[in-house]
Each structure stands twice: as C-alpha cells, then as structure tokens.
Motif scaffolding. Structure first.
Motif, mmCIF file in Angstrom:
data_model
loop_
_atom_site.group_PDB
_atom_site.id
_atom_site.type_symbol
_atom_site.label_atom_id
_atom_site.label_comp_id
_atom_site.label_asym_id
_atom_site.label_seq_id
_atom_site.Cartn_x
_atom_site.Cartn_y
_atom_site.Cartn_z
ATOM 1 N N ASP A 11 40.526 29.883 34.641
ATOM 2 C CA ASP A 11 41.823 30.276 35.189
ATOM 3 C C ASP A 11 42.958 29.322 34.825
ATOM 4 N N GLN A 35 46.543 29.505 37.014
ATOM 5 C CA GLN A 35 46.767 30.839 37.585
ATOM 6 C C GLN A 35 46.572 30.782 39.107
ATOM 7 N N ASP A 36 47.653 30.622 39.819
ATOM 8 C CA ASP A 36 47.586 30.508 41.280
ATOM 9 C C ASP A 36 47.162 31.801 41.971
ATOM 10 N N VAL A 37 47.327 32.922 41.264
ATOM 11 C CA VAL A 37 47.082 34.242 41.853
ATOM 12 C C VAL A 37 45.696 34.349 42.489
ATOM 13 N N HIS A 38 44.693 33.639 41.951
ATOM 14 C CA HIS A 38 43.316 33.779 42.440
ATOM 15 C C HIS A 38 43.128 33.251 43.865
ATOM 16 N N ARG A 39 44.055 32.398 44.313
ATOM 17 C CA ARG A 39 43.962 31.871 45.680
ATOM 18 C C ARG A 39 43.911 32.994 46.712
ATOM 19 N N ILE A 40 44.666 34.047 46.428
ATOM 20 C CA ILE A 40 44.736 35.178 47.363
ATOM 21 C C ILE A 40 43.350 35.792 47.550
ATOM 22 N N ILE A 48 41.814 39.815 36.233
ATOM 23 C CA ILE A 48 43.163 39.263 36.452
ATOM 24 C C ILE A 48 43.355 38.018 35.573
ATOM 25 N N ARG A 51 44.123 39.055 31.924
ATOM 26 C CA ARG A 51 45.492 39.572 31.787
ATOM 27 C C ARG A 51 46.530 38.449 31.871
ATOM 28 N N ALA A 52 46.281 37.502 32.782
ATOM 29 C CA ALA A 52 47.235 36.391 32.916
ATOM 30 C C ALA A 52 47.222 35.528 31.648
ATOM 31 N N SER A 55 49.376 37.226 29.029
ATOM 32 C CA SER A 55 50.822 37.060 29.244
ATOM 33 C C SER A 55 51.287 35.658 28.896
#
Ligand code: KG4
Ligand code: ZN
Length: 351
Positions: A11, A35-40, A48, A51-52, A55
């Motif tokens: 990540d 990729q901070d999104v995985h914290r959620i 995810i 894809r990140a 980008s």
C-alpha cells in the motif's frame, strides 16, 4: 551507475533514485505515497491498492526524478519489485517499469521485496553491509536471515503462522486501537505494567538446540489467542489495555531478541541488521541491543522511512544485481509468493 527504483507491492507507491557503485551508493531521492484509504477498512484492500497505484505511479516517479535532479535519460537501469506481494499491486509497478524502460531504451530488473529490505540499512549506515544477521519483521513477513555476502541469503527461520506486524495489528484490533496498530501498541505499552499480564514466550525453550526446527522459527498465533482470552476475561478493558499491550509486546520482543542472538552467535556475526515496519518499534530495538550487549555486535535499525516499504531499498538491491550484469527481459512477471533465493539461482533472462 544510476538506478531508478519502483515499489508497489502493498500500500505504498514509491519511487527513488540511487547512484554509485559497490557499497558506495548514494540515495539521490525517495518519494513515498502511503495509501491512507485502507485505514477505513482495517486492512489493505487489494483492488483498491492496485487502483491507487495506477493513479499515483506516474507522478511519484516524475517527482523522484525531479528530486534527484535527473531525467529518465540519465538512468541506467529501472529496478522494480516483482515479488512477493499483492499480485495486482505488483503488476502496476512491473508493467509501468517495463513500459518506461521500453520507451526510453533502458533495461529493467525485477527485485525481490525482502532482498530490498536487506539493503535498506546500508543506505543510512556505511557499515551495515555483509556479513550480518538480519531480522526482517513487517506486516507480511518475519524472516531471520544469515547474510555472509550480498546475494547469498540463508533463511534460518521464519514465522509458522502470523507475521510479527500482523500479530501487532490483530492485537491492536482486539484492544480497539486503529489500523495499522503496531505503533499504537508500542505507545500504550509504555504505560503498561510488565507484571500484570505475563504471556508465554512462543517457541522459546531454554533447551532448544541449533539443529532443532524451532531453534530459529517463531509463531505468534498462540500468543494472539492468549491475548484474546485476557481481553475476554477483563472486567475493565480500558484500564487493562496498556498492561495487556505491554505483556504481549514483551513476549513477542523477548522471543525475537533471543532468536536474533542465537543466529548471530551461531554464525559468529558482529553486525545485526533490522528491517520492516516492526523494526520501528524502539522497545524491540533496545531489547535486541541489550541481548547482544555482551557479544559486542553492532545493531543497525533504519529510520522509519527506510524501515517501511520504500523504493530506495529496491533501487539499492537493483544496483547490486545490475553491476553483476543481470537484467530481465520484457517477459518479467509479478509473483504473489517467491522464496528469497541466492543470486546465482536468479533466472534473469536477457532480451
Ligand atoms: O514493512 P511495512 O511498512 O509493510 C509491510 O511490508 O507489511 O510494515 C507494516 C507493519 C504493520 O503491521 C505495522 O503495525 C507495523 O509494521 N509497525 C509496527 C510499528 N510501526 C509499524 N509494529 C510495532 N511497533 C511499531 N512501532
Ligand atoms: Zn516490506
């Protein structure tokens, strides 16, 4: 030689430039986009992550070249992590590296992620070079490796179940702490009483002998279950959490420190190199230092940026292989699992 490194195994989207030769290698730039999104989600979601990476990869690589004040034309080889890791995430880096190399008339070289971790400390400490004993502890791996020379990797022990970082993350979850939980456990354990919860040291017995298959191996799933029982039995988890965290961390750390000590003693190594995210844990680093105090071994613990996943270590390992004339062909692929093997077993193909 100038090497551009690319790392997308999990990540972190990362790119870096290193240059030099043999062990005189300088880190010219390092860009890491986490990729901070995985914290959620409380863990890395592979789709995810891929894809990140897609980008971010172009701008991360451009930024790494810019910070090193070079252009792609100045690069000799593009080194990219091609195993092990999340295969979709790895493929982003591998495909991009191949495209970039093909377009610019450069060579591409696949690097084993764990070999990268072995090289990370040498970017910060000139003496963190073989021969050494290495402990690599991350969210996905726990490896004890004897390294007589670069390219010669003798895996002495590994985890039989959870990786050390995974154990930290799972215990953090049991204690209601955020993901990734390692540093939160370390933080609350500081206020914990080591005597309140004493968990058995996993795979650690005094009479173990060098030939025994559990002499170097570790296992953390039993420890995690013991923590689960302690959490369930607690009448006031908020009050007990720091003490449980301390008990867990002490058991895990004492086991790792003892196994590192055994590996260094058995192979008469005077240097110990630590890598992976869990090597950021100061209690672990101090425990290993004090266990090795009598043997006059030097312990090298990298800074947070180089302990966790980064492309500088990939570029550094790539430079070693590139100097030996190794290159990969355009058929270079990504693999979710791949054992850490010796250089002479590398199946590099030339195009
Ligand atoms: O090497 P890394 O960034 O990524 C992987 O390749 O897995 O390691 C991440 C792991 C996570 O499990 C995280 O909880 C753990 O390293 N970690 C720590 C600490 N900082 C990060 N574990 C214990 N103590 C810390 N201070
Ligand atoms: Zn890693």
């Amino acid at each position: 030689m100038v090497v551009l490194g690319i790392e997308t195994s999990c990540d972190e989207t990362s790119a870096a430039v290193v240059s030099g030769s043999a062990d005189a290698v300088e880190q010219r730039s390092l860009v890491i986009l986490s990729q901070d999104v995985h914290r959620i989600f409380g863990g890395v979601v592979p789709e995810i992550a891929s894809r990140a990476h897609v980008s971010a990869i172009v701008s991360v690589v451009q930024q790494a070249l810019r910070e090193a004040a070079i252009t792609l034309g100045d690069v000799d080889v593009i080194a990219v992590t091609n195993a092990p890791g999340l295969v979709g995430a790895l493929l982003v880096g591998v495909s991009y590296a191949k495209g970039l190399a093909f377009g610019a008339g450069k060579k591409v070289l696949g690097v084993h992620h764990m070999e990268g971790h072995l090289f990370a400390q040498s970017l910060e400490f000139a003496d963190a070079v073989p021969p050494f004993t290495a402990l690599l502890v991350s969210g996905g791996h726990t490896l004890l490796v004897d390294v007589p020379a670069w390219g010669d990797y003798r895996v002495l022990g590994a985890t039989r179940d959870d990786a050390a970082g995974e154990a930290f993350d799972k215990v953090a979850k049991l204690l209601g702490l955020p993901y990734p939980g390692g540093r939160h456990i370390e933080r609350i354990a500081k206020g914990g009483d080591p005597a309140r919860f004493r968990f058995a040291r996993p795979m650690l017995r005094r009479n173990q002998q060098p030939g025994d298959d559990d002499y170097y191996d570790v296992s953390f799933s039993g420890l995690k279950t013991a923590v689960l029982h302690a959490v369930r039995a607690s009448k006031d988890i908020e009050q007990d959490a720091p003490h449980i965290a301390r008990g867990f961390q002490d058991a895990l750390i004492e086991t790792l420190a003892e196994k590192v000590y055994r590996a260094a003693e058995q192979h008469d190594r005077r240097r110990v190199v630590l890598g992976g995210g869990v090597a950021c844990n100061q209690a672990l680093v101090s425990a290993i230092k004090s266990r090795l105090a009598d043997s006059a071994a030097e312990v090298y613990a990298p800074s947070v940026r180089l302990a966790t996943d980064n492309a500088a270590m990939i570029a550094r390992a790539g430079l070693f292989h590139a100097e030996r004339g190794e290159r990969d062909g355009w058929g270079l692929n990504a693999f979710a699992t791949l054992p850490l093997s010796n250089s002479d077993q590398r199946s590099a193909t030339s195009d």
